[in-house]
Motif scaffolding. Sequence first.
Motif, mmCIF file in Angstrom:
data_model
loop_
_atom_site.group_PDB
_atom_site.id
_atom_site.type_symbol
_atom_site.label_atom_id
_atom_site.label_comp_id
_atom_site.label_asym_id
_atom_site.label_seq_id
_atom_site.Cartn_x
_atom_site.Cartn_y
_atom_site.Cartn_z
ATOM 1 N N THR A 146 -30.344 -54.666 31.252
ATOM 2 C CA THR A 146 -31.060 -53.552 30.651
ATOM 3 C C THR A 146 -30.386 -53.225 29.326
ATOM 4 O OG1 THR A 146 -31.890 -51.294 31.008
ATOM 5 C CG2 THR A 146 -29.670 -51.764 31.760
ATOM 6 N N GLU A 147 -31.054 -52.406 28.518
ATOM 7 C CA GLU A 147 -30.523 -52.098 27.198
ATOM 8 C C GLU A 147 -31.041 -50.746 26.731
ATOM 9 O OE1 GLU A 147 -29.862 -54.318 22.881
ATOM 10 O OE2 GLU A 147 -31.184 -55.192 24.384
ATOM 11 N N ASP A 148 -30.186 -50.002 26.043
ATOM 12 C CA ASP A 148 -30.608 -48.771 25.391
ATOM 13 C C ASP A 148 -30.018 -48.751 23.983
ATOM 14 O OD1 ASP A 148 -27.925 -48.141 25.686
ATOM 15 O OD2 ASP A 148 -28.257 -46.778 27.373
ATOM 16 N N ASP A 149 -30.028 -47.606 23.358
ATOM 17 C CA ASP A 149 -29.536 -47.525 21.979
ATOM 18 C C ASP A 149 -28.027 -47.728 21.877
ATOM 19 O OD1 ASP A 149 -32.105 -47.016 21.124
ATOM 20 O OD2 ASP A 149 -31.864 -44.830 21.198
ATOM 21 N N ASN A 150 -27.310 -47.561 22.996
ATOM 22 C CA ASN A 150 -25.851 -47.600 22.954
ATOM 23 C C ASN A 150 -25.262 -48.961 23.292
ATOM 24 O OD1 ASN A 150 -25.660 -44.789 22.369
ATOM 25 N ND2 ASN A 150 -26.033 -44.348 24.534
ATOM 26 N N GLU A 151 -25.831 -49.670 24.284
ATOM 27 C CA GLU A 151 -25.243 -50.934 24.713
ATOM 28 C C GLU A 151 -26.242 -51.750 25.526
ATOM 29 O OE1 GLU A 151 -21.870 -49.812 27.052
ATOM 30 O OE2 GLU A 151 -23.075 -49.194 28.761
ATOM 31 N N ARG A 152 -25.948 -53.018 25.653
ATOM 32 C CA ARG A 152 -26.692 -53.897 26.556
ATOM 33 C C ARG A 152 -25.844 -54.092 27.808
ATOM 34 N NH1 ARG A 152 -28.885 -59.554 24.345
ATOM 35 N NH2 ARG A 152 -30.100 -58.056 23.116
ATOM 36 N N VAL A 153 -26.473 -54.064 28.970
ATOM 37 C CA VAL A 153 -25.766 -54.147 30.238
ATOM 38 C C VAL A 153 -26.325 -55.301 31.065
ATOM 39 C CG1 VAL A 153 -25.163 -52.931 32.368
ATOM 40 C CG2 VAL A 153 -25.376 -51.655 30.225
ATOM 41 N N TYR A 154 -25.414 -56.134 31.547
ATOM 42 C CA TYR A 154 -25.769 -57.184 32.503
ATOM 43 C C TYR A 154 -25.150 -56.855 33.853
ATOM 44 C CZ TYR A 154 -27.228 -60.108 28.565
ATOM 45 O OH TYR A 154 -27.863 -60.599 27.455
ATOM 46 N N ILE A 155 -25.879 -57.164 34.918
ATOM 47 C CA ILE A 155 -25.393 -56.993 36.288
ATOM 48 C C ILE A 155 -25.413 -58.361 36.956
ATOM 49 C CG2 ILE A 155 -25.807 -55.894 38.514
ATOM 50 C CD1 ILE A 155 -27.205 -53.648 37.060
ATOM 51 N N LEU A 156 -24.364 -58.679 37.681
ATOM 52 C CA LEU A 156 -24.322 -59.975 38.355
ATOM 53 C C LEU A 156 -23.351 -59.937 39.523
ATOM 54 C CD1 LEU A 156 -21.458 -61.619 37.453
ATOM 55 C CD2 LEU A 156 -22.665 -61.601 35.278
ATOM 56 N N ILE A 198 -25.344 -66.854 24.534
ATOM 57 C CA ILE A 198 -26.770 -66.587 24.341
ATOM 58 C C ILE A 198 -27.177 -65.145 24.594
ATOM 59 C CG2 ILE A 198 -27.376 -68.968 24.941
ATOM 60 C CD1 ILE A 198 -28.231 -67.995 27.689
ATOM 61 N N GLY A 199 -26.271 -64.293 25.091
ATOM 62 C CA GLY A 199 -26.726 -62.989 25.557
ATOM 63 C C GLY A 199 -26.145 -61.776 24.887
ATOM 64 N N LEU A 200 -25.295 -61.930 23.862
ATOM 65 C CA LEU A 200 -24.727 -60.757 23.220
ATOM 66 C C LEU A 200 -25.721 -60.128 22.251
ATOM 67 C CD1 LEU A 200 -21.030 -61.724 22.367
ATOM 68 C CD2 LEU A 200 -21.848 -60.202 24.163
ATOM 69 N N PRO A 201 -25.816 -58.806 22.232
ATOM 70 C CA PRO A 201 -26.662 -58.149 21.224
ATOM 71 C C PRO A 201 -25.976 -58.189 19.863
ATOM 72 C CG PRO A 201 -25.535 -56.507 22.542
ATOM 73 C CD PRO A 201 -25.182 -57.840 23.139
ATOM 74 N N ASP A 202 -26.748 -58.069 18.825
ATOM 75 C CA ASP A 202 -26.211 -58.122 17.463
ATOM 76 C C ASP A 202 -25.757 -56.731 17.035
ATOM 77 O OD1 ASP A 202 -25.492 -58.821 14.955
ATOM 78 O OD2 ASP A 202 -27.506 -59.262 14.216
ATOM 79 N N GLY A 203 -24.436 -56.574 16.829
ATOM 80 C CA GLY A 203 -23.910 -55.310 16.332
ATOM 81 C C GLY A 203 -23.912 -54.183 17.332
ATOM 82 N N LYS A 204 -23.942 -54.492 18.614
ATOM 83 C CA LYS A 204 -24.001 -53.464 19.644
ATOM 84 C C LYS A 204 -23.074 -53.863 20.787
ATOM 85 C CE LYS A 204 -28.094 -51.932 20.709
ATOM 86 N NZ LYS A 204 -29.440 -51.814 21.314
ATOM 87 N N PRO A 205 -22.413 -52.902 21.449
ATOM 88 C CA PRO A 205 -21.552 -53.231 22.586
ATOM 89 C C PRO A 205 -22.328 -53.865 23.736
ATOM 90 C CG PRO A 205 -21.074 -51.030 21.781
ATOM 91 C CD PRO A 205 -22.343 -51.475 21.091
ATOM 92 N N CYS A 206 -21.594 -54.575 24.566
ATOM 93 C CA CYS A 206 -22.181 -55.222 25.740
ATOM 94 C C CYS A 206 -21.273 -54.976 26.935
ATOM 95 C CB CYS A 206 -22.332 -56.720 25.493
ATOM 96 S SG CYS A 206 -23.149 -57.628 26.841
ATOM 97 N N ARG A 207 -21.884 -54.722 28.079
ATOM 98 C CA ARG A 207 -21.120 -54.465 29.303
ATOM 99 C C ARG A 207 -21.624 -55.366 30.423
ATOM 100 N NH1 ARG A 207 -17.998 -50.191 30.833
ATOM 101 N NH2 ARG A 207 -18.768 -48.935 29.076
ATOM 102 N N TYR A 227 -17.422 -55.276 25.957
ATOM 103 C CA TYR A 227 -17.153 -55.890 24.650
ATOM 104 C C TYR A 227 -17.731 -54.995 23.560
ATOM 105 C CZ TYR A 227 -17.777 -58.897 20.592
ATOM 106 O OH TYR A 227 -17.766 -59.394 19.315
ATOM 107 N N HIS A 228 -16.883 -54.608 22.609
ATOM 108 C CA HIS A 228 -17.313 -53.776 21.486
ATOM 109 C C HIS A 228 -17.034 -54.539 20.203
ATOM 110 C CE1 HIS A 228 -17.845 -50.526 18.673
ATOM 111 N NE2 HIS A 228 -18.210 -49.708 19.658
ATOM 112 N N PRO A 229 -18.078 -55.004 19.543
ATOM 113 C CA PRO A 229 -17.859 -55.792 18.312
ATOM 114 C C PRO A 229 -17.283 -54.928 17.195
ATOM 115 C CG PRO A 229 -20.185 -55.276 18.569
ATOM 116 C CD PRO A 229 -19.508 -54.805 19.830
ATOM 117 N N ILE A 230 -16.424 -55.525 16.419
ATOM 118 C CA ILE A 230 -15.905 -54.860 15.227
ATOM 119 C C ILE A 230 -17.011 -54.792 14.191
ATOM 120 C CG2 ILE A 230 -14.165 -54.981 13.399
ATOM 121 C CD1 ILE A 230 -12.397 -56.504 15.348
ATOM 122 N N GLU A 231 -17.076 -53.685 13.484
ATOM 123 C CA GLU A 231 -18.141 -53.489 12.500
ATOM 124 C C GLU A 231 -18.125 -54.626 11.478
ATOM 125 O OE1 GLU A 231 -19.818 -50.041 9.440
ATOM 126 O OE2 GLU A 231 -18.124 -49.642 10.785
ATOM 127 N N GLY A 232 -19.270 -55.260 11.318
ATOM 128 C CA GLY A 232 -19.388 -56.374 10.384
ATOM 129 C C GLY A 232 -19.023 -57.714 10.987
#
Length: 414
Positions: free
Chosen positions: A56-66, A88-97, A112-117
């Motif tokens: 699932t995904e919202d404005d703050n982060e993308r979340v995978y469950i497994l 293949i599954g990281l969002p561009d410029g957004k954290p992922c959990r 995972y929180h990407p560094i700006e840029g």
Amino acid sequence: MRYKNSNIRKYLNTKIIARCAALFLLCLLPLKGFSQAGESTVNALVGMGFENVGWTEDDNERVYILQNSAYRLQGVGISKAVDVIQKIGLPDGKPCRIIVLDNNVPQISLYYHPIEGEAVSKAESKDWDVSYDLGNAWSKARKIKLKNRSLFKVDVLVYPQLALKNLILTQIYQVLFDLSPAVEVSLWKGMKLTGQLKIPVYNDGYGSLEDKIHPGHLTISQRFRLPYNIFGKMTVGYFNADRYGVDAEFLHPFADERFSVMGRVGYTGVGYWDGFKLHYDTEMTWTWTVGGSFYWPQYNTQFNLKVEQYLREDRGVKFEMIRHFRYCSIGFYAMKAKDAKANGGFRFQVALPPYKYKRYKNWLRINTSANMGLVYNAGNERYYYKEYKAEASDNIMEKNSFNPYFIKSELLNF
């Protein structure tokens, strides 16, 4: 003039509608890309054998469950999943959990929180933080529809069981070796039903009852996670060490996740099998454990200090030091009870091959148990310090399999 103005007005209205439609479609394009990336990742994980997979995904982060049902070792399985998500599954410029489940119950999350840029392609396994904390996403993520559900799927696991004792001067060891297949199945979230059969292979000195095929663990257990990171499990049924009854255990890691407290309480009676005939005593006994734990991440070493009451109602103190490796866990223990001499020894668990799981027709899986262990009683104590194991899969290696520091070390070494 009225006719001409009417045509101009219609032309302008049509042009505005077309522009709005084009703008709407442009807004949908990135959403479609996000959806394709998320779905592709989920499908890839399902294809590898992971269960209870969703995103699932919202404005703050993308979340995978497994849930790792593809690899015997949790550290290896989670590392494989992270590798796929990074590709293949990281969002561009957004954290992922990533929220990791065990029997549909959330255990840990990787963030995972990407560094700006920073470009997505630069993400590496070392960049993920591992914690018991699930963030704010779990309340929403728990409602999504998961693919490749684990409910009602059957595992047939063969537990090799070896026992040794040295009580005769003219003989080095008396030996008992059983092959104990167990059927394990989950019928609802957090629940596991276990039915085990003990098949004697070699018995030298353990009595005539061990020469007969007889049941082993026959249990129903319920795992759960309470608020404030309290993990629990309650088990009812027939245990080992000739005990039946009910057992409950709890674990609470602190904000500094190297430290945790644990508790356990059991109410059991004596019962033993003569073939398939159960003999039991109605007198019940309370056992309990209260203790604390410290985990040394640099060496993946765990230190436990516990105060316990054992099956003969003797009370004592136990100290444990356990070093965890990828394929095994090795520990030493020492204990002292009132009116009993001090005792100690060592224990180990070894992961058994094969290390990759596969289900037959996506339903049945036949394999050896996750690992095999042995406890050495150096003091040869035969009366005091008696304990039982509530579930067939309980062991020191299994209890550490979702430790955030251990999983982080596996990511770094994968």
